[in-house]
Design a protein around this motif. Structure first.
Motif, PDB file in Angstrom:
ATOM      1  N   ALA A 109      40.757  37.706   0.610  1.00  0.00           N
ATOM      2  CA  ALA A 109      40.518  39.102   0.222  1.00  0.00           C
ATOM      3  C   ALA A 109      39.164  39.592   0.751  1.00  0.00           C
ATOM      4  CB  ALA A 109      40.570  39.234  -1.295  1.00  0.00           C
ATOM      5  N   ILE A 110      38.142  38.730   0.706  1.00  0.00           N
ATOM      6  CA  ILE A 110      36.817  39.094   1.225  1.00  0.00           C
ATOM      7  C   ILE A 110      36.879  39.352   2.725  1.00  0.00           C
ATOM      8  CG2 ILE A 110      34.489  38.221   1.671  1.00  0.00           C
ATOM      9  CD1 ILE A 110      34.649  36.756  -1.018  1.00  0.00           C
ATOM     10  N   ILE A 111      37.640  38.520   3.446  1.00  0.00           N
ATOM     11  CA  ILE A 111      37.770  38.689   4.898  1.00  0.00           C
ATOM     12  C   ILE A 111      38.389  40.047   5.229  1.00  0.00           C
ATOM     13  CG2 ILE A 111      38.956  37.848   6.971  1.00  0.00           C
ATOM     14  CD1 ILE A 111      38.704  35.011   5.766  1.00  0.00           C
ATOM     15  N   ILE A 112      39.469  40.380   4.531  1.00  0.00           N
ATOM     16  CA  ILE A 112      40.126  41.671   4.769  1.00  0.00           C
ATOM     17  C   ILE A 112      39.165  42.823   4.464  1.00  0.00           C
ATOM     18  CG2 ILE A 112      42.012  43.190   4.056  1.00  0.00           C
ATOM     19  CD1 ILE A 112      42.878  40.805   5.746  1.00  0.00           C
ATOM     20  N   GLY A 113      38.423  42.719   3.368  1.00  0.00           N
ATOM     21  CA  GLY A 113      37.448  43.752   3.015  1.00  0.00           C
ATOM     22  C   GLY A 113      36.352  43.893   4.054  1.00  0.00           C
ATOM     23  N   ALA A 114      35.854  42.765   4.557  1.00  0.00           N
ATOM     24  CA  ALA A 114      34.777  42.783   5.551  1.00  0.00           C
ATOM     25  C   ALA A 114      35.242  43.386   6.873  1.00  0.00           C
ATOM     26  CB  ALA A 114      34.258  41.361   5.775  1.00  0.00           C
ATOM     27  N   LEU A 115      36.449  43.034   7.307  1.00  0.00           N
ATOM     28  CA  LEU A 115      36.998  43.598   8.547  1.00  0.00           C
ATOM     29  C   LEU A 115      37.191  45.109   8.421  1.00  0.00           C
ATOM     30  CD1 LEU A 115      39.645  40.868   9.501  1.00  0.00           C
ATOM     31  CD2 LEU A 115      37.533  41.405  10.751  1.00  0.00           C
ATOM     32  N   SER A 116      37.645  45.550   7.256  1.00  0.00           N
ATOM     33  CA  SER A 116      37.828  46.985   7.022  1.00  0.00           C
ATOM     34  C   SER A 116      36.495  47.717   7.064  1.00  0.00           C
ATOM     35  CB  SER A 116      38.505  47.218   5.660  1.00  0.00           C
ATOM     36  OG  SER A 116      39.764  46.571   5.609  1.00  0.00           O
ATOM     37  N   LEU A 117      35.471  47.126   6.426  1.00  0.00           N
ATOM     38  CA  LEU A 117      34.134  47.728   6.423  1.00  0.00           C
ATOM     39  C   LEU A 117      33.565  47.791   7.839  1.00  0.00           C
ATOM     40  CD1 LEU A 117      31.687  48.816   4.842  1.00  0.00           C
ATOM     41  CD2 LEU A 117      30.914  46.436   4.597  1.00  0.00           C
ATOM     42  N   LEU A 118      33.757  46.736   8.619  1.00  0.00           N
ATOM     43  CA  LEU A 118      33.255  46.705   9.995  1.00  0.00           C
ATOM     44  C   LEU A 118      33.905  47.789  10.841  1.00  0.00           C
ATOM     45  CD1 LEU A 118      31.609  45.370  12.257  1.00  0.00           C
ATOM     46  CD2 LEU A 118      33.510  43.765  12.574  1.00  0.00           C
ATOM     47  N   TYR A 119      35.199  47.965  10.667  1.00  0.00           N
ATOM     48  CA  TYR A 119      35.901  48.973  11.464  1.00  0.00           C
ATOM     49  C   TYR A 119      35.438  50.380  11.097  1.00  0.00           C
ATOM     50  CZ  TYR A 119      39.631  51.768  13.508  1.00  0.00           C
ATOM     51  OH  TYR A 119      40.317  52.709  14.236  1.00  0.00           O
ATOM     52  N   VAL A 120      35.334  50.653   9.802  1.00  0.00           N
ATOM     53  CA  VAL A 120      34.935  51.983   9.343  1.00  0.00           C
ATOM     54  C   VAL A 120      33.477  52.278   9.710  1.00  0.00           C
ATOM     55  CG1 VAL A 120      34.569  53.446   7.307  1.00  0.00           C
ATOM     56  CG2 VAL A 120      36.628  52.034   7.476  1.00  0.00           C
ATOM     57  N   GLY A 121      32.606  51.285   9.586  1.00  0.00           N
ATOM     58  CA  GLY A 121      31.179  51.502   9.821  1.00  0.00           C
ATOM     59  C   GLY A 121      30.677  50.953  11.137  1.00  0.00           C
ATOM     60  N   ARG A 122      31.544  50.883  12.127  1.00  0.00           N
ATOM     61  CA  ARG A 122      31.189  50.238  13.396  1.00  0.00           C
ATOM     62  C   ARG A 122      30.103  50.977  14.185  1.00  0.00           C
ATOM     63  NH1 ARG A 122      36.081  52.654  13.800  1.00  0.00           N
ATOM     64  NH2 ARG A 122      36.524  54.059  15.562  1.00  0.00           N
ATOM     65  N   HIS A 123      29.780  52.229  13.810  1.00  0.00           N
ATOM     66  CA  HIS A 123      28.743  52.982  14.505  1.00  0.00           C
ATOM     67  C   HIS A 123      27.388  52.851  13.826  1.00  0.00           C
ATOM     68  CE1 HIS A 123      31.883  54.649  16.947  1.00  0.00           C
ATOM     69  NE2 HIS A 123      32.476  55.235  15.917  1.00  0.00           N
TER      70      HIS A 123
END
Length: 425
Positions: A319-333
């Motif tokens: 669950a942490i991995i999925i959350g981290a990947l989502s955060l990285l994609y949204v905040g990639r800038h």
């Protein structure tokens, strides 16, 4: 008295394995931060160098099968030979004269890696059967320390994308000599000591009772659980054992496909994604955040695993991995979010691999052959990663994020199936 001697020997070998795992973490993460430099040195495209992953993975699958030969050849000697070969080849990296030599060296290093990981995992479980979950987490903690040291060690010597008139090929090659020689020297320390130990205090395999927690298995086979290691009745008579091993192997293949792809390619992704691409040094710092999160996670989970079952640990880390990947994609800038999400991702990655191994030992019992069988699947998905994303990474770097999402989804589905199968059988 004999028990005291055995325990002392086990402690010494455990310390040596852990020390070597730090060096192993450095070695395994040494090539990926310098991929762009290597593309200039060998005058090949980044897509060509991406096949290093396939050679390493193919070698790993071959090396993982060494568990099948320990009936005839001493395991300790095989491990010593494999790790020593890895040390020599990684130290020689700046001196290869062609990309083909580098491919062959990477293949052989992969063989050594597969042999080392599949063998020492069972070795540690043999020595500490009652604490296998914590032992596996500490093992990964040591690897994490090495993975932090590796990019940090290489960062001052990496030039990355630069004007060829400013940084020529010879400058790039000479810059890599000191770090790679140092890595090789660190990697060879433990096998030298183990070689001396083989003659003066050789490890002797001890029988261990099954750690399977299924009450039905224990009660049905209670009269037979004192038999030797090769005939422990509970694990070998468990219903659908081979099917469960295959499913665990497939889950590991999907999960490791995701984890290794991120570890191997995210450095390149960060240097190519637009409009805010990172420099080689910044990218190496991001990788250090990833490795730090992983290392801290291993240490914390080593304590938590004394209380929580492996399946629970695996579930919340996924669950942490999925959350981290989502955060990285949204905040990639946003650079700060990139650092934070990678630290989270490292924490998520930290416990899944050792958790699956502890889960397998808890329910099925790990032997040399079972370990080889599972580890054989581990790098199978990784071999095909360059074919799937390598050619698109420099032009469409976010394809790595899509790849991560697909493989993690497969891993979660298989984990649910495996958990249900153990509950129903």
């Amino acid at each position: 008295m004999k028990k005291i001697i055995t325990n002392t020997t086990n402690i010494i070998y455990t310390v040596l394995i852990y020390i070597n795992y730090i060096s192993f973490g450095i070695t395994c993460n040494a090539l990926w931060p310098v991929l762009i430099d290597l593309s200039y040195i060998y005058d090949v495209s980044s897509e060509t160098l991406d096949y290093l992953v396939s050679f390493a993975a193919f070698g790993y699958t071959i090396g993982s099968l060494t568990g099948f030969i320990y009936k005839w050849i001493n395991r300790q000697l095989v491990i010593i030979g494999m790790v020593t070969t890895m040390a020599i080849l990684i130290a020689y990296t700046p001196y290869y004269t062609s990309i083909y030599q580098l491919f062959i060296a990477t293949l052989i290093i992969g063989i050594g890696s597969g042999s080392w990981e599949s063998s020492n995992t069972v070795w540690l479980i043999e020595m500490w059967p009652e604490h296998q979950a914590s032992v596996m987490q500490i093992q990964q903690f040591m690897y994490g320390i090495g993975s932090i040291i590796s990019p940090s060690l290489l960062a001052p010597f990496v030039h990355g994308i630069a004007n060829e008139t400013e940084i020529n090929v010879e400058t790039r090659k000479s810059s890599l000599i000191i770090p790679f020689m140092s890595i090789g020297a660190l990697q060879i320390i433990a096998p030298i000591i183990m070689f001396g130990m083989f003659f003066f205090r050789r490890y002797e395999k001890t029988n261990r009772s099954s750690s399977i927690t299924s009450e039905s298995s224990k009660s049905d086979d209670e009269s037979e659980t004192d038999s030797d290691d090769e005939s422990d009745s509970a694990p070998y008579k468990m219903k659908y054992r081979k099917i469960k091993l295959i499913l665990i192997g497939l889950m590991l293949a999907a999960y490791m496909g995701a984890e290794m792809a991120y570890n191997d390619y995210s450095d390149t992704m960060f240097q190519y994604w637009q409009p805010d691409r990172l420099t080689a040094t910044q990218s190496a710092t991001v990788m250090a955040c990833l490795c730090t999160g992983c290392t801290v996670g291993c240490l914390i989970t080593a304590i938590i695993s004394l209380r929580l079952k492996p399946n629970i640990i695996i579930a919340y880390h996924l669950a942490i991995i999925i959350g981290a990947l989502s955060l990285l994609y949204v905040g990639r800038h946003n650079t700060i979010i990139i650092y934070i999400s990678n630290a989270m991702l490292g924490y998520g990655f930290s416990a899944v691999w050792p958790g699956i191994l502890a889960f397998t030992e808890r329910h099925l019992k790990m032997t040399d052959r079972a370990s080889s069988f599972i580890f054989f699947f581990t790098e199978s998905a990784v071999m095909f990663t360059p074919l799937l994303i390598g050619q698109y990474l420099t032009t469409q770097p976010l394809i790595l994020m899509l790849f991560e999402a697909i493989y993690m989804t497969i891993s979660i589905i298989l984990f649910i199936i495996i958990s249900m199968l153990f509950l129903l059988t």
